[in-house]
Enzyme design. Structure first.
Site, short mmCIF file in Angstrom:
data_model
loop_
_atom_site.label_atom_id
_atom_site.label_comp_id
_atom_site.label_asym_id
_atom_site.label_seq_id
_atom_site.Cartn_x
_atom_site.Cartn_y
_atom_site.Cartn_z
CB SER A 37 -0.99 0.05 1.42
OG SER A 37 -2.75 -1.21 1.00
CE LYS A 69 -4.31 1.68 -1.71
NZ LYS A 69 -3.89 0.12 -1.50
CB SER A 102 -5.21 2.00 2.81
OG SER A 102 -3.57 1.33 1.61
#
Length: 168
Positions: A11, A14, A71
């Site tokens: 993640s 991102k 997320s």
């Protein structure tokens, strides 16, 4: 330790998705009011996500907050499609940006960090990216400190427990 060892960014991908979106905002190709549309491509993403049905819309600002705080995998796709027209074109921008920022050992394949062969980075490269996002876009720094985001009546909490447990 092992600052240059290749690893999967998960993640943390991102952060690059947000950076490329912040660049588009700066260039004026999108605004914080731009509508993000949930396509079939976005809606099929697995959790973590906000779960907007196909055809549903949210504003760019709420999208960025959802990306950073929750997320949200579906929102990463929605941002990519809004900013670059397609996920593939956005990923090209991610890799161009990584190169420009000196992230010499990173390669992105998707905007949300879901596991896929070939998507790799290093701790050093992520450090460069984190430094760049705060240096180049200080006006969005508050997004990274938000412990939750409100979407309609739903309150979505950050996965980052440090925001709730660590003073300052």
């Amino acid at each position: 330790e092992d600052a240059d060892q290749l690893w999967y960014p998960a993640s943390l991908t991102k952060i690059m998705t947000a950076y490329v979106t912040f660049e588009a905002l700066k260039q004026g190709t999108v605004t914080l009011e731009t509508k993000l549309v949930s396509t079939e491509n976005a809606a099929k993403e697995p959790p973590s996500k906000i779960g907007i049905p196909v055809g549903g819309e949210i504003g760019m600002e709420l999208g960025l907050r959802s990306l950073i705080v929750k997320s949200a995998n579906d929102v990463a796709i929605m941002l990519a499609e809004a900013v670059a027209g397609s996920e593939a074109a956005f990923v090209d921008r991610m890799n161009e940006t990584a190169k420009r920022l000196g992230m010499t050992r990173s390669r992105f394949v998707n905007p949300n960090g879901l596991p896929v062969p070939g998507q790799v980075t290093t701790a050093r490269d992520l450090g460069r990216l984190a430094t760049a996002v705060l240096r180049d876009f200080p006006q969005y720094a508050h997004y990274w400190a938000m412990p939750q985001v409100q979407i309609g009546k739903r309150r979505l909490r950050s996965h980052n427990s440090l925001l709730r447990r660590f003073e300052g």
